[in-house]
Design an enzyme around this catalytic site. Structure first.
Site, short mmCIF file in Angstrom:
data_model
loop_
_atom_site.label_atom_id
_atom_site.label_comp_id
_atom_site.label_asym_id
_atom_site.label_seq_id
_atom_site.Cartn_x
_atom_site.Cartn_y
_atom_site.Cartn_z
N GLN A 1 0.84 -1.20 0.00
CA GLN A 1 0.00 0.00 0.00
C GLN A 1 0.87 1.24 0.00
OE1 GLN A 1 -1.64 0.64 3.80
NE2 GLN A 1 -3.29 1.99 3.13
N SER B 1 0.82 6.68 2.83
CA SER B 1 1.46 7.69 3.68
C SER B 1 2.71 8.26 3.04
CB SER B 1 1.87 7.09 5.03
OG SER B 1 0.74 6.72 5.76
N SER C 1 4.58 -1.66 4.31
CA SER C 1 5.02 -3.00 4.72
C SER C 1 4.95 -3.93 3.52
CB SER C 1 4.20 -3.52 5.89
OG SER C 1 2.86 -3.63 5.55
N GLU D 1 -9.07 -1.26 6.24
CA GLU D 1 -7.85 -1.42 7.01
C GLU D 1 -8.13 -1.38 8.51
OE1 GLU D 1 -4.98 1.74 6.56
OE2 GLU D 1 -3.36 0.46 7.30
N GLU E 1 -5.74 9.55 17.40
CA GLU E 1 -6.34 10.89 17.36
C GLU E 1 -7.29 11.01 16.17
OE1 GLU E 1 -3.00 10.34 17.83
OE2 GLU E 1 -3.17 10.70 19.98
#
Lengths: 354, 386, 354, 386
Positions: B107, B110, B142, B225, B356
């Site tokens: 994936q 980020s 990963s 996810e 958060e």
């Protein structure tokens, strides 16, 4: 007795902080941590030039004759820098044990910084269980046995071994010191094995008292760790933008940092109290509070750094590992609270109660 | 199709296929619609209720199984996204080898500058005829080092507000310009990677969804996810509390009242969290998915961190098993020593959406609380402060 | 066994919720709380028309023959309304004790709602200390003694008194029931004094089992209390503006409410588990968790309501008082966790350890 | 003036004044500058370091003392504000009877619609020649029913942003149009009041500070309030933990390991909070006031709530001492039973600035974190959403 810092203490702080910033910032600590964790050049300068090695040693033995309060300020700074020097292990723990024996010659060498010592006790021992992890016995002038999780042993010239109520000196060369992979990368622990090593009897040793003294000062190191974590996180969240705002402008983050600050404020008061008074209550209070604050500060720092905090390349993890290891060192917060049950007259349930 | 029908179908499949040839067996299972029964026919499913998957798993328990560790991202995130947004051709091309494990997925979401605020991502994709040219840097990937394909979100229009200028692709990890570097974590291992994309050319038929619709496509991926991370079933006393209880029972000499009281509290919290997961799965099976799913990863992270911290303290272990810098093959929360688990668990509240961000999502989407004043809403992506 | 609600349960919930909204909203509860806390008219309708009084009573005795799961749903709604009716004390605790004795006549009366009962045990007793607060003894067919903090006694026609392993019935007129100022305004407790009162032996009574059954269902009432607190607070912070924004748009508030919601989600799972399985582990888990969640929800509700939450005129305090009193009722969370030490094989330190 | 000088001065004062006549003695003490030595001469002080007040208190320990409960708001909040912003005439008129207790003060700040966001307050003051006409409703006013004067913040200009249109007054509580109604709290008592102001006429010489400068004046008051609430010295084991420890020691049969561990943690937290207060006062005396003061009320509220909650649980007391609706004479955190203390402590995190507002203040003023995006900054007060 005051909880403030004196001018002399602030000068000492500035000297230590300046030297560390110059010679061993956290990034430099990180770089050496897997090859050669201790920075003995730095230690030489700190010990000799700034004179921290002899801080607790009376002038008659060549030391500075300072009080634990000054040592505490040094520890705050060393905690703030996760500085890889054997100050706590040699100049605090070992030196304090040695002082009770009045071993003038060895004290003189320590004060000069020529010799480094380590107290051969498990770092997981406590004032309440001082013998945890040790199996050393005396037999006809020699010592034999094993002590696990000893801090600072691999950089010590002389090993101070408490057995029964006595303190013995063993040359480092006469013992097998095996550093083990340690949670705290910047103060690894070692297994010390002694087999019929020639030992010199130095004098009496009240090991529980020595460990209590150490635990009280460790609270100042924990304060330093917590302060670095708080300050570094504040700087990061002011800088880092997400959603086109500094992360530190988000109220949930602000409130957590306000709470953390308040914990650190109280850790400072507790550390100062323990630096000026090594009575059992004060030490237990400082450890019960500060150990947790240091861990909490490091954990919050990691979370608020987000992904970067999880990487090896950011030095934050050195502080987390130091804080977590210190939580177990010289008594866990739970051990210290348990001690307060009798020290502060808050007794537990009586036998037979649930 | 009811339970009896499907059992019948499974019996027929088993009769016709030899489980000793693992890959052929899995391919045949896919072709028989027994991969994921709720997927459409022809794509590994039978178009029946998801509930019936349990029957399949039970009946095929002794046969070759998937490698859910290495295949996790493909199965949990890429597959549902391809199903929802892919063309017929893409579905046919990618789903079968994804499921059989012949092709591994990772994936590329980020970025160093886009973590919680994923929508601010900067990896550019520029159209060039029938191709797109991609440049940028992704992080926390990963399995990138053994992946054939990746799901990738890029910025295709910097002149519109951030949510509107993204496009979603399937990235060919063997394409020139894809460079994978291990990213070492605080545990010492490199479980993740950084991925540098330099002039990577992707043909337009690797685009998933419309140009500019990448955010909506990515939401499907992310939702899957988060359920995947916190939602796995555990038995009572299982999960992160397992190793703590083992130590506790084996080492009475380590017990203190302090630790005992904390462990009992965490035992209770583990158990109510487990019950909550059981209830959530019952709701899913009954076709009444509740909002509770949003909370599973949050609870999971908090518990893992508290328990692994207690574990280290209980053992009073100042050592660590091994700091060697090595690549781990897949995600491992519970393996190795207490120190490793403690450090690895710190990632649980960051990876796959920080705690958060999850609290923001719960408070707005589940509780209906108003959003904060937004300063980035109508600003073109290129003009956002960074 | 499922943790979901059945359709029948949802219908029962709707009926109870509708009736309470109509007849006894929180503002009405508040109005009567200092003069005449119990709303016996409401109870009559609930007990007779909706039929909740006989919910747990088998059909052979004239009840509905429902399971604890339905009673739990009723309790959720009664908690949500801090409804001043003796359902928990009469139709759960007393009825469950009575069922073990097979007292057909009395069960019939209870099922019809004609008679209300109370189990004369301290509400502060627990499955682990069932006799806490009781000093009743038997002497030749009469009972004497005192039981403190009994809930529901002042509205009971018949008092069910456990003594030793037996259950006795005493007419309310033959005992002195003195209501004391109670923390929980909506379920006050009373001191019950019995002096040589004529008593009817009903049959065996496993008091610990009865209290465990009650504790398991009390978790559903606590869930209802927590849900009301969360829902009411959500509504308030969406409406209330400060700094020209809804208070509920502030991130620190949002995050706290998200955490609270997650606690309530887990309380729902725990309550459902205990409603379907009154085994010792399940009950202890539900009480250990839900009691704290109810208190925490009420405390957060008060804080997030700001000043208005501190006023008597807002019904919020009724929920805080109910939640806090329930925390002590039928075992504190600590008692239930302690029980789990052996139930879940998490034994404490051995004797002689610290 | 050093310690010896002031002792000398006190001796002279004591020699000349009879402590048996309480009021006259206090008036004379004020006139001798021994009320608050750091205030200017002529206003009850000697214009010397605040540190020397300790000497005065020690030396005059056996003489008539102030009623700090009833006089609290006057001494802690009105006096420093009058000193900072009052005219000479106002200072001379108000400070002496305020200090001696001849005139009691209360505070008219909060309103039903303006709690945390005090600056949004709606009580209007309209100029009419040399007078102002005040209309509005205030709330949470302690001691209003026995007060002679109040400190009052009003809205004088609704057309400018909220912080700029306020003016601060001294309100005559005996003026026509002032109506005080008791406000019952969850404890059963009415420690506070609602105050309705209807056409109340205040002469312009009761104005404190400039027209439109009310917010700045009010900040001085609030800063003093917060230090006053959390900053009182306590002995080790004192404050809210005192009654819990008494019960704990007297009733071994109530102890459990759960309560024991929690009590030990709270004992530690009480002690470090106490030490932090000691350090704060040392800093003040040394003339190095630190930012730590901002946190005292926050810690105080949290500890009081945790301890009083534990206290109720420890006692397992389902009763309550008394629900009678009565007026309490002053603020009482520690009196009465555990149930009362538990309920009263809930107010500690609301009164005098909620804990949420205090965390905002700490994070912005002490930690320097950026403020949130403000939607009310440049909007005229009258146009704000409510």
């Amino acid at each position: 007795m005051t909880l403030l810092y004196s001018e002399v203490e602030e000068e000492l702080r500035a000297a230590v902080r300046g030297l560390l910033a110059d010679r061993c910032p956290p990034a430099a600590v990180l770089k050496r941590v897997e090859s050669d964790p201790y920075d003995l050049d730095l230690w030489k300068t700190l010990a000799g030039e700034i004179g921290v090695a002899g801080l607790l040693i009376p002038e008659q033995y060549g030391g500075a004759g300072a009080s634990a309060r000054e040592a505490a300020v040094v520890l705050e700074e060393l905690g703030r820098g996760v500085a890889p020097v054997p100050f706590f292990t040699s100049a605090v723990l070992a030196t304090h044990a040695l002082l009770a024996t009045g071993s003038a010659e060895l004290l003189g060498e320590l004060a000069e910084g020529r010799t480094t010592a380590a107290l051969v006790v498990s770092f997981a021992a406590s004032p309440y269980q001082p013998w945890r992890g040790s199996s050393v016995t005396v037999d006809g002038g020699t010592l034999s046995g094993t002590v696990s999780a000893v801090a600072g042993a691999e950089v010590a010239d002389v090993l101070l071994v408490p057995v029964g109520g006595e303190l013995y000196a063993v040359e480092a060369a006469d013992a097998a010191v095996e550093v083990v992979p340690s949670l705290d990368l910047t103060r690894p622990v070692a297994t010390v094995r002694i087999v019929e090593a020639p030992a010199r009897l130095l004098g009496p040793c009240d090991l529980a008292e020595v460990l209590r003294f150490g635990a009280g000062l460790l609270a100042s190191e924990q304060l330093g760790v917590a302060e670095w974590c708080l300050d570094t996180t504040l700087a990061y969240v002011k800088e880092r933008h997400q959603f086109a705002r500094p992360v530190g402008s988000f109220q949930a983050i602000k409130h957590r940092l306000a709470d953390l600050w308040l914990d650190v404020v109280r850790a400072r008061a507790a550390a100062r109290a323990a630096a000026g008074d090594d009575s059992a209550v004060t030490v237990a209070v400082a450890q019960a509070w500060n150990a947790g604050v240091a861990v909490h500060a490091a954990e919050e720092a990691l979370q608020l750094h987000g992904g970067i905090g999880m990487t090896w390349e950011h030095p934050l993890h050195l502080y987390l590992k130091r804080a977590k290891a210190c939580e177990m060192a010289l008594g866990t917060p739970g051990d210290h609270r348990e001690a307060l049950a009798s020290l502060a007259d808050v007794p537990g349930p009586e036998r037979g109660q649930q | 199709m009811n339970e009896a029908d499907i059992k019948h179908h499974i019996d027929a499949f088993r009769g016709a296929n030899d489980p000793d040839n693992r890959l052929e067996f899995l391919r045949a299972r896919f072709d028989a619609g027994l991969a994921w029964v709720w997927f459409p026919e022809g794509l590994g499913g039978l178009g029946v209720s998801r509930e019936l998957q349990q029957v399949v798993e039970r009946e095929l328990a002794g046969t070759p199984q998937l490698n859910t560790g290495v295949q996790g991202i493909g199965l949990g995130m890429a597959a549902p996204t391809i199903l929802a947004f892919g063309t017929d051709e893409q579905r046919r091309r990618f789903l079968r080898p994804l499921w059989t494990g012949e092709e591994i997925w990772c994936q590329l979401f980020s970025e160093p500058g886009a973590g919680s605020d994923l929508a601010t991502l900067a990896t550019r994709a520029v159209r060039d005829g029938d191709e797109w040219v991609v440049d940028g840097q992704k992080v926390w990937t990963s399995g990138a080092h053994h992946s054939r394909w990746a799901i990738l979100v890029t910025r295709t229009d910097p002149d519109v507000p951030k949510h509107r200028g993204m496009t979603y692709f399937i990235c060919d990890m063997h394409a020139p310009g894809v460079e994978v570097r291990p990213l070492r974590q605080i545990t010492g291992e490199a479980e993740f990677n950084e991925v540098f994309l330099t002039g990577v050319r992707l043909s337009d038929d690797l685009r998933l969804g419309e140009v500019g619709d990448g955010w909506r496509v990515a939401q499907t991926t992310l939702m899957n996810e988060r359920v995947a991370i916190g939602g796995a079933p555990v038995r009572r006393g299982g999960g992160m509390i397992g190793p703590v209880l083992d130590t506790w029972r084996e080492h009475p000499e380590l017990r203190t009242h302090d630790l005992h009281q904390r462990l009992l509290s965490l035992w209770v919290e583990s158990e109510v969290t487990r019950l909550s997961g059981v209830r959530l799965r019952e709701q899913l099976v009954a076709g009444q998915p509740g909002p509770e799913g949003s909370g599973m990863k949050l609870s999971f992270a908090k518990l893992n961190q508290a328990l692994s911290g207690l574990d280290v303290e209980l053992k009073r272990d100042l050592g660590y098993d091994d700091w060697t810098f090595r690549r781990s093959e897949d995600v491992d929360f519970y393996g190795r020593g207490a120190g490793y688990r403690y450090l690895r668990a710190k990632g649980n509240s960051i990876e796959g959406g920080t705690s958060e961000i999850l609290r923001n999502i719960i408070s707005e989407r589940v509780l209906g609380l108003p959003s904060e004043p937004r300063v980035d809403k109508d600003v073109p992506w290129k003009d956002l402060p960074r």
